[in-house]
Design a protein around this motif. Structure first.
Motif, PDB file in Angstrom:
ATOM      1  N   UNK A 112       0.840  -1.198   0.000  1.00 51.30           N
ATOM      2  CA  UNK A 112       0.000   0.000   0.000  1.00 51.30           C
ATOM      3  C   UNK A 112       0.877   1.251   0.000  1.00 51.30           C
ATOM      4  N   UNK A 113       0.351   2.322  -0.590  1.00 50.13           N
ATOM      5  CA  UNK A 113       1.060   3.608  -0.644  1.00 50.13           C
ATOM      6  C   UNK A 113       2.460   3.490  -1.241  1.00 50.13           C
ATOM      7  N   UNK A 114       2.596   2.631  -2.253  1.00 46.41           N
ATOM      8  CA  UNK A 114       3.882   2.509  -2.951  1.00 46.41           C
ATOM      9  C   UNK A 114       4.080   3.604  -3.984  1.00 46.41           C
ATOM     10  N   UNK A 115       3.002   4.257  -4.401  1.00 47.11           N
ATOM     11  CA  UNK A 115       3.047   5.134  -5.565  1.00 47.11           C
ATOM     12  C   UNK A 115       3.248   6.610  -5.228  1.00 47.11           C
ATOM     13  N   UNK A 116       4.213   7.228  -5.898  1.00 52.73           N
ATOM     14  CA  UNK A 116       4.322   8.686  -5.961  1.00 52.73           C
ATOM     15  C   UNK A 116       3.900   9.060  -7.385  1.00 52.73           C
ATOM     16  N   UNK A 117       2.710   9.657  -7.572  1.00 52.63           N
ATOM     17  CA  UNK A 117       2.221   9.931  -8.926  1.00 52.63           C
ATOM     18  C   UNK A 117       3.047  10.997  -9.635  1.00 52.63           C
ATOM     19  N   UNK A 118       2.947  11.007 -10.958  1.00 46.90           N
ATOM     20  CA  UNK A 118       3.797  11.854 -11.801  1.00 46.90           C
ATOM     21  C   UNK A 118       3.726  13.329 -11.425  1.00 46.90           C
ATOM     22  N   UNK A 119       2.534  13.826 -11.111  1.00 47.17           N
ATOM     23  CA  UNK A 119       2.433  15.257 -10.815  1.00 47.17           C
ATOM     24  C   UNK A 119       3.193  15.619  -9.543  1.00 47.17           C
ATOM     25  N   UNK A 120       3.259  14.697  -8.575  1.00 49.59           N
ATOM     26  CA  UNK A 120       4.051  14.929  -7.367  1.00 49.59           C
ATOM     27  C   UNK A 120       5.539  14.838  -7.687  1.00 49.59           C
ATOM     28  N   UNK A 121       5.894  13.905  -8.557  1.00 51.10           N
ATOM     29  CA  UNK A 121       7.292  13.754  -8.965  1.00 51.10           C
ATOM     30  C   UNK A 121       7.791  15.036  -9.620  1.00 51.10           C
ATOM     31  N   UNK A 122       6.996  15.560 -10.558  1.00 54.09           N
ATOM     32  CA  UNK A 122       7.420  16.736 -11.307  1.00 54.09           C
ATOM     33  C   UNK A 122       7.412  18.001 -10.450  1.00 54.09           C
ATOM     34  N   UNK A 123       6.376  18.165  -9.630  1.00 54.37           N
ATOM     35  CA  UNK A 123       6.285  19.393  -8.830  1.00 54.37           C
ATOM     36  C   UNK A 123       7.352  19.466  -7.750  1.00 54.37           C
TER      37      UNK A 123
END
Length: 280
Positions: A112-123
């Motif tokens: 669970x909660x493995x994902x950092x989505x792209x918009x968080x990565x870029x920002x």
């Protein structure tokens, strides 16, 4: 079953930038330390402990050593990714009693909660930090220190993201509570009888339903999952100096011969050789 990829992290750190132009079947992943996976391109569903993440380019996944995981490629798109593997030993200089650098990797429910989505990565410029890490490929001490500094910075930024915002999790197969219960039961009872007959009786399901749904939800066959979780637990016991002659019983193998064959098939080396490697 395709051959597994077992990551042994020599010198506590490894960086992989890989590009595949043709479709191939991705193998099971288990490794000794942590993994930060950064997708650049490709149509990928990533299975981690019963959760299926349908990834977008620029997404990041966080994976610890107890999480069984496998990517699934969909279609013939170019598959490009950067993967950072490391252990806590890589950060001996950054060990503090009042700050846990690995909180984002360890303080989660498995899968669970493995994902950092792209918009968080870029920002948060995580993509640029990863690019900086890749550039630190020299052998001198300054490059090694710079690399550690960048990886520590990456973990601090990810810790802040996890603290301030609950990640958006994209689950391909909606939460299947029964399969989740079965996964939890397996992980809590690796030393016990986990045969198909036992599981179907305990959870009141047919063998067909159990095998079909387990594969659909987790990306693994039931036998794959149980075998590799037992091997992962055995590796943990080996590093804790448990007698190898007793470990096979602790992780649910009926005899040492079957344990030896399964361990060597998964790791490429025998339990005793793994112990020698881990103690270096």
């Amino acid at each position: 079953m395709d051959n597994p990829s077992i990551y042994h992290i020599y010198n506590s750190f490894a960086f992989h930038h890989a590009i595949d132009k043709e479709h191939f079947d991705c193998s099971i992943h288990i490794h000794d330390g942590y993994e930060i996976y950064y997708l650049i391109s490709g149509n990928v569903t990533y299975f981690i402990e019963g959760t299926a993440y349908e990834l977008n380019p620029k997404d990041i996944l966080l994976i610890n050593s107890k999480e069984l995981h496998r990517p699934q490629l969909n279609g013939n798109c170019i598959y490009e990714r950067k993967v950072i593997n490391f252990t806590q030993d890589f950060f001996k200089e950054f060990s503090f009693t009042d700050y846990n650098l690995f909180r984002c990797l360890d303080d989660r429910v498995s899968g669970k909660n493995n994902l950092i989505p792209a918009y968080e990565v870029m920002s948060n410029n995580l993509d640029q930090i990863i690019a900086n890490i890749e550039k630190c490929n020299g052998k001198d001490h300054s490059q090694e220190l710079l690399k550690k500094t960048y990886v520590a910075q990456l973990l601090i930024f990810i810790n802040n993201i996890m603290d301030n915002k609950k990640n958006e999790i994209l689950i391909l197969n909606k939460n299947n509570e029964r399969i989740s219960y079965i996964i939890q039961f397996i992980n809590d009872n690796l030393s016990s009888d986990l045969s198909l007959n036992t599981l179907q009786e305990k959870f009141y399901v047919t063998k067909y339903y159990l095998c079909h749904q387990f594969k659909q939800v987790t990306g693994f066959t039931l036998n794959e999952y149980i075998t590799y979780k037992r091997i992962m637990k055995a590796r943990e016991f080996i590093t804790q100096d448990y007698p190898i002659s007793e470990i096979y019983k602790l992780v649910g193998f009926s005899d040492y011969s079957n344990f030896f064959k399964a361990f060597k098939k998964a790791n490429g080396i025998s339990p005793r050789d793994y112990k020698k490697m881990a103690s270096k």
